[in-house]
Design a protein around this motif. Sequence first.
Motif, PDB file in Angstrom:
ATOM      1  N   LEU A  44       0.863  -1.179   0.000  1.00 22.01           N
ATOM      2  CA  LEU A  44       0.000   0.000   0.000  1.00 22.01           C
ATOM      3  C   LEU A  44       0.900   1.229   0.000  1.00 22.01           C
ATOM      4  O   LEU A  44       1.783   1.361   0.850  1.00 22.01           O
ATOM      5  N   LEU A  45       0.681   2.120  -0.962  1.00 18.96           N
ATOM      6  CA  LEU A  45       1.536   3.288  -1.129  1.00 18.96           C
ATOM      7  C   LEU A  45       0.681   4.480  -1.522  1.00 18.96           C
ATOM      8  O   LEU A  45      -0.160   4.384  -2.428  1.00 18.96           O
ATOM      9  N   TRP A  46       0.874   5.598  -0.823  1.00 17.27           N
ATOM     10  CA  TRP A  46       0.167   6.822  -1.177  1.00 17.27           C
ATOM     11  C   TRP A  46       0.952   7.562  -2.251  1.00 17.27           C
ATOM     12  O   TRP A  46       2.143   7.801  -2.113  1.00 17.27           O
ATOM     13  N   GLU A  47       0.295   7.907  -3.329  1.00 22.83           N
ATOM     14  CA  GLU A  47       0.865   8.806  -4.324  1.00 22.83           C
ATOM     15  C   GLU A  47       0.160  10.140  -4.132  1.00 22.83           C
ATOM     16  O   GLU A  47      -0.804  10.236  -3.387  1.00 22.83           O
ATOM     17  N   ASP A  48       0.583  11.168  -4.787  1.00 23.93           N
ATOM     18  CA  ASP A  48       0.052  12.509  -4.533  1.00 23.93           C
ATOM     19  C   ASP A  48      -1.450  12.641  -4.743  1.00 23.93           C
ATOM     20  O   ASP A  48      -2.075  13.523  -4.171  1.00 23.93           O
ATOM     21  N   ASP A  49      -2.032  11.773  -5.539  1.00 23.27           N
ATOM     22  CA  ASP A  49      -3.451  11.907  -5.845  1.00 23.27           C
ATOM     23  C   ASP A  49      -4.290  10.704  -5.448  1.00 23.27           C
ATOM     24  O   ASP A  49      -5.475  10.636  -5.751  1.00 23.27           O
ATOM     25  N   GLY A  50      -3.694   9.733  -4.757  1.00 24.24           N
ATOM     26  CA  GLY A  50      -4.466   8.572  -4.326  1.00 24.24           C
ATOM     27  C   GLY A  50      -3.567   7.412  -3.941  1.00 24.24           C
ATOM     28  O   GLY A  50      -2.341   7.500  -4.008  1.00 24.24           O
ATOM     29  N   PHE A  51      -4.204   6.329  -3.515  1.00 23.98           N
ATOM     30  CA  PHE A  51      -3.464   5.147  -3.089  1.00 23.98           C
ATOM     31  C   PHE A  51      -3.162   4.232  -4.270  1.00 23.98           C
ATOM     32  O   PHE A  51      -3.944   4.125  -5.202  1.00 23.98           O
ATOM     33  N   LEU A  52      -2.040   3.576  -4.162  1.00 25.32           N
ATOM     34  CA  LEU A  52      -1.634   2.543  -5.100  1.00 25.32           C
ATOM     35  C   LEU A  52      -1.577   1.241  -4.309  1.00 25.32           C
ATOM     36  O   LEU A  52      -0.977   1.186  -3.240  1.00 25.32           O
TER      37      LEU A  52
END
Length: 118
Positions: free
Chosen positions: A57-65
């Motif tokens: 689980l990884l947060w990117e600037d516009d949402g989760f991946l």
Amino acid sequence: MLKNLSADNIYIVCGHTDMRKSIDGLAAIVQHQYQLDLFNNSAFLFCGRRRDRLKVLLWEDDGFLLLYKRLEGGKFNWPRSKKEVRNLTHEQYIWLMQGLSIDQPKAIKKLEGGVDIC
């Protein structure tokens, strides 16, 4: 699988996680059980009971991946201590992805602080 994971922190959630959980369920574990910040460029690794699948689980600037990996042969060498989260180095992450233990007994350990040489 992301040999060069671009996260400042890589956390491994030890023990087993119900792999039916999606982004919201995994995020709840991180926030409520471990009180960690989901949004500070950190990756969170989860593994199922059979140890042949993991989720990142990884947060990117516009949402989760949410990344999912299933091994066709072999198992991840996943720590089984209950209710623990550990911060991994990038080297330990690579070892884990290669099927090795994150606690390599023969790896040269980094020293804390300076060393006086006379």
